[in-house]
Design a protein around this motif. Sequence first.
Motif, mmCIF file in Angstrom:
data_model
loop_
_atom_site.group_PDB
_atom_site.id
_atom_site.type_symbol
_atom_site.label_atom_id
_atom_site.label_comp_id
_atom_site.label_asym_id
_atom_site.label_seq_id
_atom_site.Cartn_x
_atom_site.Cartn_y
_atom_site.Cartn_z
ATOM 1 N N TYR A 144 0.858 -1.182 0.000
ATOM 2 C CA TYR A 144 0.000 0.000 0.000
ATOM 3 C C TYR A 144 0.895 1.234 0.000
ATOM 4 O O TYR A 144 2.091 1.154 0.263
ATOM 5 C CB TYR A 144 -0.882 0.044 1.256
ATOM 6 N N ALA A 145 0.297 2.387 -0.239
ATOM 7 C CA ALA A 145 1.009 3.659 -0.098
ATOM 8 C C ALA A 145 1.367 3.845 1.379
ATOM 9 O O ALA A 145 0.698 3.295 2.258
ATOM 10 C CB ALA A 145 0.131 4.804 -0.592
ATOM 11 N N PRO A 146 2.408 4.625 1.673
ATOM 12 C CA PRO A 146 2.824 4.795 3.073
ATOM 13 C C PRO A 146 1.713 5.231 4.025
ATOM 14 O O PRO A 146 1.587 4.667 5.126
ATOM 15 C CB PRO A 146 3.938 5.846 2.977
ATOM 16 N N ASP A 147 0.903 6.221 3.652
ATOM 17 C CA ASP A 147 -0.186 6.642 4.545
ATOM 18 C C ASP A 147 -1.123 5.486 4.853
ATOM 19 O O ASP A 147 -1.550 5.300 6.000
ATOM 20 C CB ASP A 147 -0.991 7.785 3.919
ATOM 21 N N GLU A 148 -1.449 4.708 3.840
ATOM 22 C CA GLU A 148 -2.375 3.602 4.049
ATOM 23 C C GLU A 148 -1.768 2.536 4.950
ATOM 24 O O GLU A 148 -2.462 1.963 5.798
ATOM 25 C CB GLU A 148 -2.829 3.000 2.723
ATOM 26 N N ILE A 149 -0.494 2.262 4.808
ATOM 27 C CA ILE A 149 0.160 1.291 5.691
ATOM 28 C C ILE A 149 0.053 1.753 7.139
ATOM 29 O O ILE A 149 -0.351 0.993 8.032
ATOM 30 C CB ILE A 149 1.640 1.083 5.291
ATOM 31 N N ALA A 150 0.409 3.009 7.399
ATOM 32 C CA ALA A 150 0.375 3.530 8.768
ATOM 33 C C ALA A 150 -1.042 3.529 9.331
ATOM 34 O O ALA A 150 -1.251 3.213 10.509
ATOM 35 C CB ALA A 150 0.969 4.937 8.800
ATOM 36 N N LEU A 151 -2.025 3.845 8.499
ATOM 37 C CA LEU A 151 -3.400 3.895 8.996
ATOM 38 C C LEU A 151 -4.016 2.511 9.141
ATOM 39 O O LEU A 151 -4.874 2.300 10.000
ATOM 40 C CB LEU A 151 -4.244 4.802 8.117
ATOM 41 N N ARG A 152 -3.563 1.557 8.353
ATOM 42 C CA ARG A 152 -3.995 0.181 8.579
ATOM 43 C C ARG A 152 -3.411 -0.343 9.898
ATOM 44 O O ARG A 152 -4.090 -1.074 10.629
ATOM 45 C CB ARG A 152 -3.612 -0.715 7.404
ATOM 46 N N LEU A 153 -2.168 0.027 10.202
ATOM 47 C CA LEU A 153 -1.587 -0.299 11.504
ATOM 48 C C LEU A 153 -2.454 0.301 12.611
ATOM 49 O O LEU A 153 -2.827 -0.379 13.569
ATOM 50 C CB LEU A 153 -0.153 0.242 11.608
ATOM 51 N N HIS A 154 -2.766 1.579 12.479
ATOM 52 C CA HIS A 154 -3.596 2.266 13.475
ATOM 53 C C HIS A 154 -4.936 1.571 13.665
ATOM 54 O O HIS A 154 -5.344 1.268 14.787
ATOM 55 C CB HIS A 154 -3.814 3.724 13.041
ATOM 56 N N HIS A 155 -5.616 1.307 12.568
ATOM 57 C CA HIS A 155 -6.947 0.709 12.648
ATOM 58 C C HIS A 155 -6.908 -0.647 13.338
ATOM 59 O O HIS A 155 -7.729 -0.947 14.207
ATOM 60 C CB HIS A 155 -7.575 0.588 11.250
ATOM 61 N N ARG A 156 -5.948 -1.482 12.975
ATOM 62 C CA ARG A 156 -5.889 -2.818 13.592
ATOM 63 C C ARG A 156 -5.479 -2.748 15.049
ATOM 64 O O ARG A 156 -5.964 -3.540 15.862
ATOM 65 C CB ARG A 156 -4.980 -3.745 12.791
ATOM 66 N N LEU A 157 -4.608 -1.820 15.405
ATOM 67 C CA LEU A 157 -4.270 -1.663 16.827
ATOM 68 C C LEU A 157 -5.512 -1.300 17.632
ATOM 69 O O LEU A 157 -5.748 -1.848 18.715
ATOM 70 C CB LEU A 157 -3.204 -0.580 17.018
ATOM 71 N N VAL A 158 -6.307 -0.365 17.112
ATOM 72 C CA VAL A 158 -7.538 0.008 17.807
ATOM 73 C C VAL A 158 -8.489 -1.190 17.857
ATOM 74 O O VAL A 158 -9.125 -1.438 18.881
ATOM 75 C CB VAL A 158 -8.213 1.227 17.128
ATOM 76 N N SER A 159 -8.564 -1.958 16.788
ATOM 77 C CA SER A 159 -9.455 -3.127 16.751
ATOM 78 C C SER A 159 -9.038 -4.197 17.757
ATOM 79 O O SER A 159 -9.891 -4.852 18.358
ATOM 80 C CB SER A 159 -9.477 -3.735 15.345
ATOM 81 N N ILE A 160 -7.752 -4.375 17.928
ATOM 82 C CA ILE A 160 -7.253 -5.345 18.914
ATOM 83 C C ILE A 160 -7.502 -4.827 20.324
ATOM 84 O O ILE A 160 -7.874 -5.561 21.219
ATOM 85 C CB ILE A 160 -5.761 -5.643 18.673
ATOM 86 N N HIS A 161 -7.283 -3.530 20.543
ATOM 87 C CA HIS A 161 -7.496 -2.873 21.838
ATOM 88 C C HIS A 161 -6.695 -3.571 22.941
ATOM 89 O O HIS A 161 -7.259 -4.081 23.902
ATOM 90 C CB HIS A 161 -8.993 -2.869 22.169
ATOM 91 N N PRO A 162 -5.373 -3.563 22.832
ATOM 92 C CA PRO A 162 -4.569 -4.382 23.744
ATOM 93 C C PRO A 162 -4.490 -3.898 25.194
ATOM 94 O O PRO A 162 -4.233 -4.712 26.087
ATOM 95 C CB PRO A 162 -3.176 -4.351 23.111
ATOM 96 N N PHE A 163 -4.713 -2.635 25.456
ATOM 97 C CA PHE A 163 -4.465 -2.085 26.785
ATOM 98 C C PHE A 163 -5.769 -1.707 27.488
ATOM 99 O O PHE A 163 -6.799 -1.518 26.836
ATOM 100 C CB PHE A 163 -3.551 -0.864 26.676
ATOM 101 N N PRO A 164 -5.742 -1.563 28.814
ATOM 102 C CA PRO A 164 -6.961 -1.183 29.523
ATOM 103 C C PRO A 164 -7.566 0.131 29.020
ATOM 104 O O PRO A 164 -8.783 0.265 28.973
ATOM 105 C CB PRO A 164 -6.500 -1.039 30.984
ATOM 106 N N ASN A 165 -6.729 1.086 28.628
ATOM 107 C CA ASN A 165 -7.220 2.357 28.123
ATOM 108 C C ASN A 165 -6.087 3.020 27.345
ATOM 109 O O ASN A 165 -4.945 2.577 27.394
ATOM 110 C CB ASN A 165 -7.693 3.260 29.270
ATOM 111 N N GLY A 166 -6.414 4.088 26.630
ATOM 112 C CA GLY A 166 -5.406 4.812 25.863
ATOM 113 C C GLY A 166 -5.088 4.185 24.524
ATOM 114 O O GLY A 166 -4.107 4.548 23.883
ATOM 115 N N ASN A 167 -5.907 3.266 24.063
ATOM 116 C CA ASN A 167 -5.617 2.547 22.820
ATOM 117 C C ASN A 167 -5.632 3.438 21.588
ATOM 118 O O ASN A 167 -4.769 3.309 20.727
ATOM 119 C CB ASN A 167 -6.602 1.383 22.653
#
Length: 198
Positions: free
Chosen positions: A117-140
């Motif tokens: 993907y283009a660089p912006d899309e790579i970074a935002l796909r990382l962001h989206h999946r991190l939020v979807s996983i929601h690994p921490f109690p808060n601050g995700n």
Amino acid sequence: MTDLFQEPADATPLDPSERDELKQSWITHRRDLNEAEQANIVSGAVWARRRRDTRIASLLTEDFARELHRRMFNDVWAWAGTYRMTPRNIGIEAYRIPLELPSLFDDVRYWVEHETYAPDEIALRLHHRLVSIHPFPNGNGRHARLMADLLIERLGRASFSWGGGGLAEVGTLRRAYIDALQAGDRHDIAPLLAFARS
């Protein structure tokens, strides 16, 4: 909002045991908590940007993600940098977090290496999946936005503007961000790409 633990309707509520791990006794109102967390987040961002190891691979690890979260919230919360153990209104089951994060980071390294993907899309796909996983109690969300900013900077581009304002408070900017994340849940990343650079 004056109730210390009153969250916006679209935010992740803390478990009572997690609330008990607030480190600062002077924090008695929501605005105090927001200010303390924001100061800690700035400190975490400075730490991340001053690291000597600027390789993309060093950013895309569980150890880095956990340490970044710890540095973003450790002055405020005792659980900073530890995976959540309780269910959330969004996110995967807690037991899957140690399996899903390495998989995400492997995917992102592949996307970067193969220019999937283009660089912006790579970074935002990382962001989206991190939020979807929601690994921490808060601050995700805040953690995921900083991770995306750090990645896009390492890819030689400017960090994201994220709508140009604060996303912690209820309002049209936060609603636009949540709507963009929900579009990503439906496999439409375009609204998040537009929002991140607005």
